[in-house]
Design a protein around this motif. Structure first.
Motif, PDB file in Angstrom:
ATOM      1  N   ASN A 193      -8.331  50.427 -56.313  1.00  0.00           N
ATOM      2  CA  ASN A 193      -7.008  51.061 -56.432  1.00  0.00           C
ATOM      3  C   ASN A 193      -5.987  49.943 -56.630  1.00  0.00           C
ATOM      4  OD1 ASN A 193      -5.429  50.415 -53.831  1.00  0.00           O
ATOM      5  ND2 ASN A 193      -7.430  51.048 -53.026  1.00  0.00           N
ATOM      6  N   PRO A 194      -4.761  50.279 -57.034  1.00  0.00           N
ATOM      7  CA  PRO A 194      -3.802  49.230 -57.445  1.00  0.00           C
ATOM      8  C   PRO A 194      -3.170  48.392 -56.314  1.00  0.00           C
ATOM      9  CG  PRO A 194      -3.288  51.347 -58.472  1.00  0.00           C
ATOM     10  CD  PRO A 194      -4.276  51.619 -57.392  1.00  0.00           C
ATOM     11  N   HIS A 196      -2.372  45.534 -53.965  1.00  0.00           N
ATOM     12  CA  HIS A 196      -2.748  44.126 -54.158  1.00  0.00           C
ATOM     13  C   HIS A 196      -3.889  43.698 -53.257  1.00  0.00           C
ATOM     14  CE1 HIS A 196      -2.533  39.740 -53.412  1.00  0.00           C
ATOM     15  NE2 HIS A 196      -2.242  39.671 -54.706  1.00  0.00           N
ATOM     16  N   ARG A 269       3.086  44.685 -54.340  1.00  0.00           N
ATOM     17  CA  ARG A 269       2.671  44.596 -55.741  1.00  0.00           C
ATOM     18  C   ARG A 269       1.525  45.574 -56.045  1.00  0.00           C
ATOM     19  NH1 ARG A 269       3.701  40.226 -58.722  1.00  0.00           N
ATOM     20  NH2 ARG A 269       3.871  38.831 -56.935  1.00  0.00           N
ATOM     21  N   ARG A 270       1.586  46.179 -57.238  1.00  0.00           N
ATOM     22  CA  ARG A 270       0.488  47.018 -57.728  1.00  0.00           C
ATOM     23  C   ARG A 270      -0.216  46.267 -58.848  1.00  0.00           C
ATOM     24  NH1 ARG A 270       1.906  48.814 -53.581  1.00  0.00           N
ATOM     25  NH2 ARG A 270       3.476  50.432 -53.343  1.00  0.00           N
ATOM     26  N   LEU A 271      -1.527  46.312 -58.844  1.00  0.00           N
ATOM     27  CA  LEU A 271      -2.308  45.601 -59.851  1.00  0.00           C
ATOM     28  C   LEU A 271      -2.716  46.546 -60.980  1.00  0.00           C
ATOM     29  CD1 LEU A 271      -4.763  43.638 -57.527  1.00  0.00           C
ATOM     30  CD2 LEU A 271      -2.479  42.954 -58.308  1.00  0.00           C
ATOM     31  N   ASP A 272      -2.723  46.009 -62.201  1.00  0.00           N
ATOM     32  CA  ASP A 272      -3.377  46.690 -63.317  1.00  0.00           C
ATOM     33  C   ASP A 272      -4.807  46.143 -63.329  1.00  0.00           C
ATOM     34  OD1 ASP A 272      -4.498  47.501 -65.672  1.00  0.00           O
ATOM     35  OD2 ASP A 272      -2.756  47.005 -66.918  1.00  0.00           O
ATOM     36  N   LEU A 273      -5.733  46.921 -62.818  1.00  0.00           N
ATOM     37  CA  LEU A 273      -7.092  46.405 -62.615  1.00  0.00           C
ATOM     38  C   LEU A 273      -7.809  46.092 -63.923  1.00  0.00           C
ATOM     39  CD1 LEU A 273      -8.335  48.611 -59.612  1.00  0.00           C
ATOM     40  CD2 LEU A 273      -7.248  46.363 -59.579  1.00  0.00           C
ATOM     41  N   SER A 274      -7.300  46.615 -65.051  1.00  0.00           N
ATOM     42  CA  SER A 274      -7.968  46.340 -66.328  1.00  0.00           C
ATOM     43  C   SER A 274      -7.665  44.931 -66.828  1.00  0.00           C
ATOM     44  CB  SER A 274      -7.542  47.366 -67.380  1.00  0.00           C
ATOM     45  OG  SER A 274      -6.160  47.237 -67.653  1.00  0.00           O
ATOM     46  N   THR A 275      -6.579  44.328 -66.325  1.00  0.00           N
ATOM     47  CA  THR A 275      -6.203  42.994 -66.827  1.00  0.00           C
ATOM     48  C   THR A 275      -6.076  41.947 -65.727  1.00  0.00           C
ATOM     49  OG1 THR A 275      -3.860  43.588 -66.660  1.00  0.00           O
ATOM     50  CG2 THR A 275      -4.925  43.938 -68.808  1.00  0.00           C
ATOM     51  N   PHE A 276      -6.057  42.363 -64.465  1.00  0.00           N
ATOM     52  CA  PHE A 276      -5.740  41.435 -63.381  1.00  0.00           C
ATOM     53  C   PHE A 276      -6.772  40.315 -63.247  1.00  0.00           C
ATOM     54  CE2 PHE A 276      -6.188  40.088 -58.933  1.00  0.00           C
ATOM     55  CZ  PHE A 276      -4.932  39.553 -58.737  1.00  0.00           C
TER      56      PHE A 276
END
Ligand SMILES: [Fe+2]
Length: 293
Positions: A193-194, A196, A269-276
């Motif tokens: 999930n986003p 951090h 912070r929220r992560l974009d898991l496709s690019t993080f």
């Protein structure tokens, strides 16, 4: 094969009733005591996110990791058993107390106990804060995060990565400061999930088995108002207001009953898991967070 989120934590304390007061009047959660004398602290439509049980020692008993699908749940369980770790199935009564349809229990290489569960039950009753908290940030991102001691740091990191599928968000190293303080190293991990980080591993032993847990609200005023409630009750802070670098959280840290610290924050912070891509840090804070350990 990844844990979906940190769904709940179970604390054990000598006086659960103190957490009923602290959780409701100071943190703004809904509190009630179940038939067994456990204090259930509710912060969203789940029956609780923090369960406080009577214990001879104050501290964290279990982190509860939620798995969204049964196949993944069984896969994690099999993998633990194949690797020689415990995966003890919880009884129906224990599952009932936790409001989950099934769970098992294990221990990481640093001796921290945790539970893995599938399907929360008794969900849907709305959250109405006894103070003025409009909403805690939960849902798919779960309860918040928990930081636990891991003197056996690298082995414990490998365990959570390979067994629960958690992934590194940040590797923080800080020198001890030259006063005989040990160097600090903390690994931060995200679940599926986003948020951090849902888990962080701290490289030193802590008798209560918990460095802190974090609750997040949706605006800065509610952080400030909670800090006012803490100060009005003269509850000791572990750290003043500040903003972290890695997850960007504006927060303060307060000692809950039993010397269990709570981080209360906003703006994580929220992560974009496709690019993080995971980061490496040597500084913990942009400003503030003056620690009084
Ligand atoms: Fe934190």
């Amino acid at each position: 094969m990844v844990a979906s989120r940190l769904g709940y934590i179970v604390l054990g304390v000598e006086e659960p009733s103190k957490w009923e007061t602290f959780g409701s009047e100071t943190l703004g959660m809904m509190a009630n005591t179940d038939d067994s004398g456990n204090v259930c602290l509710k912060m969203d439509d789940h029956p609780f996110r923090v369960l406080v049980c009577k214990s001879d020692h104050d501290g964290l008993l279990y982190s509860g990791w939620e798995i969204d699908d049964l196949d993944t749940y069984e896969e994690i369980r099999s993998k633990l058993i194949e690797a020689g770790f415990d995966a003890q199935t919880g009884s129906d009564a224990e599952a009932g107390t936790r409001c989950v349809s099934r769970f098992f229990r294990s221990t990481d290489p640093s001796g921290n106990n945790f539970e893995v569960y599938f399907k929360r039950t008794n969900v849907g009753e709305p959250f109405v804060s006894p103070t003025d908290v409009t909403e805690f940030v939960t849902g798919d991102m779960g309860l918040g995060h928990v930081v636990i001691p891991a003197p056996n740091l690298d082995e414990t990191r490998g365990f959570y990565e390979s067994m629960l599928g958690l992934q590194l968000s940040d590797d923080l190293s800080m020198a001890g400061g030259g006063n005989g303080q040990p160097d600090v190293r903390i690994y931060f991990f995200h679940a599926d999930n986003p948020r951090h980080h849902s888990l962080a591993l701290f490289n030193q032993p802590v008798p209560t088995k918990i460095v802190h847990f974090m609750l997040e609200v949706t605006n800065l005023d509610e952080v400030g108002k909670c800090l006012d409630r803490v100060n009005a009750k003269e509850i000791p802070l572990m750290a003043s207001l500040g903003r972290h670098c890695n997850d960007n959280m504006v927060s303060f840290y307060v000692y809950g009953p039993g010397h269990i610290p709570v981080e209360f924050g906003y703006d994580g912070r929220r992560l974009d898991l496709s690019t993080f891509k995971p980061t490496v840090s040597t500084v913990g804070d942009h400003w503030g967070h003056d620690y009084q350990m």
